[in-house]
Motif scaffolding. Structure first.
Motif, PDB file in Angstrom:
ATOM      1  N   LEU A  69       0.973  -0.894   0.093  1.00 33.09           N
ATOM      2  CA  LEU A  69      -0.175   0.054   0.133  1.00 33.09           C
ATOM      3  C   LEU A  69       0.879   1.185   0.042  1.00 33.09           C
ATOM      4  N   PRO A  70       0.467   2.134  -0.774  1.00 35.71           N
ATOM      5  CA  PRO A  70      -0.605   2.604  -1.503  1.00 35.71           C
ATOM      6  C   PRO A  70      -0.770   1.770  -2.671  1.00 35.71           C
ATOM      7  N   TRP A  71      -1.961   1.449  -3.155  1.00 34.64           N
ATOM      8  CA  TRP A  71      -2.281   0.602  -4.007  1.00 34.64           C
ATOM      9  C   TRP A  71      -3.494   1.463  -4.768  1.00 34.64           C
ATOM     10  N   ARG A  72      -3.511   1.560  -6.350  1.00 31.77           N
ATOM     11  CA  ARG A  72      -4.424   2.187  -7.236  1.00 31.77           C
ATOM     12  C   ARG A  72      -4.539   1.416  -8.438  1.00 31.77           C
ATOM     13  N   LYS A  73      -5.754   1.688  -8.999  1.00 33.63           N
ATOM     14  CA  LYS A  73      -6.343   0.678  -9.942  1.00 33.63           C
ATOM     15  C   LYS A  73      -7.465   1.429 -10.890  1.00 33.63           C
ATOM     16  N   GLU A  74      -7.240   1.696 -12.072  1.00 30.78           N
ATOM     17  CA  GLU A  74      -8.346   2.205 -12.977  1.00 30.78           C
ATOM     18  C   GLU A  74      -9.133   1.259 -13.281  1.00 30.78           C
ATOM     19  N   ALA A  75     -10.447   1.647 -13.246  1.00 36.18           N
ATOM     20  CA  ALA A  75     -11.646   0.344 -13.936  1.00 36.18           C
ATOM     21  C   ALA A  75     -12.734   1.312 -14.537  1.00 36.18           C
ATOM     22  N   LEU A  76     -13.678   0.405 -15.386  1.00 33.80           N
ATOM     23  CA  LEU A  76     -14.791   0.887 -15.892  1.00 33.80           C
ATOM     24  C   LEU A  76     -15.827   0.439 -15.092  1.00 33.80           C
ATOM     25  N   VAL A  77     -16.766   1.089 -14.770  1.00 33.20           N
ATOM     26  CA  VAL A  77     -18.150   0.435 -13.967  1.00 33.20           C
ATOM     27  C   VAL A  77     -19.143   1.305 -14.621  1.00 33.20           C
ATOM     28  N   ASN A  78     -20.075   0.301 -15.338  1.00 33.11           N
ATOM     29  CA  ASN A  78     -21.062   0.666 -15.984  1.00 33.11           C
ATOM     30  C   ASN A  78     -22.127   1.643 -15.423  1.00 33.11           C
ATOM     31  N   THR A  79     -22.849   2.341 -16.134  1.00 31.96           N
ATOM     32  CA  THR A  79     -23.995   3.283 -15.342  1.00 31.96           C
ATOM     33  C   THR A  79     -24.981   2.344 -14.666  1.00 31.96           C
ATOM     34  N   GLY A  80     -25.419   2.909 -13.474  1.00 28.15           N
ATOM     35  CA  GLY A  80     -26.312   2.265 -12.633  1.00 28.15           C
ATOM     36  C   GLY A  80     -25.788   1.066 -11.772  1.00 28.15           C
ATOM     37  N   GLN A  81     -24.622   0.742 -11.953  1.00 22.98           N
ATOM     38  CA  GLN A  81     -23.836  -0.547 -11.304  1.00 22.98           C
ATOM     39  C   GLN A  81     -23.189  -0.098 -10.036  1.00 22.98           C
ATOM     40  N   VAL A  82     -22.971  -1.236  -9.253  1.00 18.56           N
ATOM     41  CA  VAL A  82     -22.203  -0.882  -7.974  1.00 18.56           C
ATOM     42  C   VAL A  82     -20.443  -1.072  -8.261  1.00 18.56           C
ATOM     43  N   ALA A  83     -19.754   0.075  -7.911  1.00 19.85           N
ATOM     44  CA  ALA A  83     -18.622   0.186  -7.671  1.00 19.85           C
ATOM     45  C   ALA A  83     -18.024  -0.227  -6.462  1.00 19.85           C
ATOM     46  N   ARG A  84     -17.069  -1.018  -6.127  1.00 18.58           N
ATOM     47  CA  ARG A  84     -16.648  -1.637  -4.954  1.00 18.58           C
ATOM     48  C   ARG A  84     -15.300  -2.052  -5.049  1.00 18.58           C
ATOM     49  N   VAL A  85     -14.518  -1.580  -3.621  1.00 17.34           N
ATOM     50  CA  VAL A  85     -13.335  -1.953  -3.335  1.00 17.34           C
ATOM     51  C   VAL A  85     -13.168  -2.297  -2.013  1.00 17.34           C
ATOM     52  N   VAL A  86     -12.538  -3.513  -1.631  1.00 15.88           N
ATOM     53  CA  VAL A  86     -12.450  -3.847  -0.301  1.00 15.88           C
ATOM     54  C   VAL A  86     -10.755  -4.137  -0.180  1.00 15.88           C
ATOM     55  N   ILE A  87     -10.187  -3.514   0.825  1.00 10.37           N
ATOM     56  CA  ILE A  87      -8.617  -3.445   1.125  1.00 10.37           C
ATOM     57  C   ILE A  87      -8.733  -4.236   2.435  1.00 10.37           C
ATOM     58  N   GLU A  88      -8.081  -5.476   2.437  1.00 10.73           N
ATOM     59  CA  GLU A  88      -8.056  -6.177   4.007  1.00 10.73           C
ATOM     60  C   GLU A  88      -6.454  -6.202   4.145  1.00 10.73           C
ATOM     61  N   PRO A  89      -6.295  -5.193   5.277  1.00 13.97           N
ATOM     62  CA  PRO A  89      -4.868  -5.066   5.656  1.00 13.97           C
ATOM     63  C   PRO A  89      -4.323  -6.039   6.296  1.00 13.97           C
ATOM     64  N   GLU A  90      -3.182  -5.989   6.810  1.00 10.20           N
ATOM     65  CA  GLU A  90      -2.487  -6.976   7.474  1.00 10.20           C
ATOM     66  C   GLU A  90      -2.785  -7.069   9.047  1.00 10.20           C
ATOM     67  N   PRO A  91      -2.748  -7.751   9.810  1.00  2.89           N
ATOM     68  CA  PRO A  91      -3.196  -7.834  11.207  1.00  2.89           C
ATOM     69  C   PRO A  91      -2.295  -6.585  11.671  1.00  2.89           C
ATOM     70  N   GLY A  92      -3.250  -5.713  12.720  1.00  2.30           N
ATOM     71  CA  GLY A  92      -2.712  -4.621  13.275  1.00  2.30           C
ATOM     72  C   GLY A  92      -2.583  -3.441  12.544  1.00  2.30           C
ATOM     73  N   THR A  93      -3.075  -3.440  11.237  1.00  8.67           N
ATOM     74  CA  THR A  93      -2.971  -2.316  10.393  1.00  8.67           C
ATOM     75  C   THR A  93      -4.417  -1.731  10.034  1.00  8.67           C
ATOM     76  N   VAL A  94      -4.366  -0.343  10.145  1.00 12.33           N
ATOM     77  CA  VAL A  94      -5.679   0.281   9.615  1.00 12.33           C
ATOM     78  C   VAL A  94      -5.374   0.815   8.360  1.00 12.33           C
ATOM     79  N   ALA A  95      -6.416   0.379   7.465  1.00 11.88           N
ATOM     80  CA  ALA A  95      -6.379   0.611   5.932  1.00 11.88           C
ATOM     81  C   ALA A  95      -7.682   1.642   5.656  1.00 11.88           C
ATOM     82  N   SER A  96      -7.305   2.412   4.455  1.00  9.34           N
ATOM     83  CA  SER A  96      -8.393   3.226   4.055  1.00  9.34           C
ATOM     84  C   SER A  96      -8.618   3.021   2.367  1.00  9.34           C
TER      85      SER A  96
END
Length: 134
Positions: A69-96
């Motif tokens: 981290l930091p991590w970055r990714k460009e993506a296309l998401v169609n109109t009216g659809q859900v855009a979602r990202v989940v960052i699961e950090p190492e134990p003891g780490t707070v992610a955003s």
């Protein structure tokens, strides 16, 4: 002749969303981001959603293994659809996480509720082409 050209240009401008819907291919250019707020700057997994083809409504859930981290990714998401990202950090780490429209405007953001728990960002994209609510 000038009036015809101006009238045609105004009609196209007023109906561009309808024209895009008719031809398909309505997708938003989004950027997914993940970061470490505290602790080890690594994610155990990163999961995100994208549309492989702006002309089809199918989406794909992607997963990346251990990544810095930091991590970055460009993506296309169609109109009216859900855009979602989940960052699961190492134990003891707070992610955003953040989801940015056109790489600039933040449309969703989140943070791990406690160290080691995932940061989740999710937004339903605007169903109106070219118009994202304020």
């Amino acid at each position: 002749m000038a009036a015809l050209l101006i009238g045609g240009a105004l009609w196209v401008r007023a109906n561009i969303g309808t024209l895009k819907e008719a031809r398909g291919g309505n997708a938003w250019d989004l950027v997914y981001e993940g970061n470490a707020v505290s602790g080890d700057a690594r994610a155990v997994t990163v999961r995100y959603r994208r549309n492989p083809d702006r002309f089809k409504s199918e989406y794909k859930d992607e997963q990346v293994g251990t990544t810095p981290l930091p991590w970055r990714k460009e993506a296309l998401v169609n109109t009216g659809q859900v855009a979602r990202v989940v960052i699961e950090p190492e134990p003891g780490t707070v992610a955003s996480c953040r989801i940015l429209l056109d790489g600039v405007r933040v449309v969703a953001q989140g943070k791990s509720p406690v160290p080691g728990r995932p940061a989740v960002c999710q937004v339903t994209t605007s169903s109106t082409p070219e118009k994202w609510p304020r």
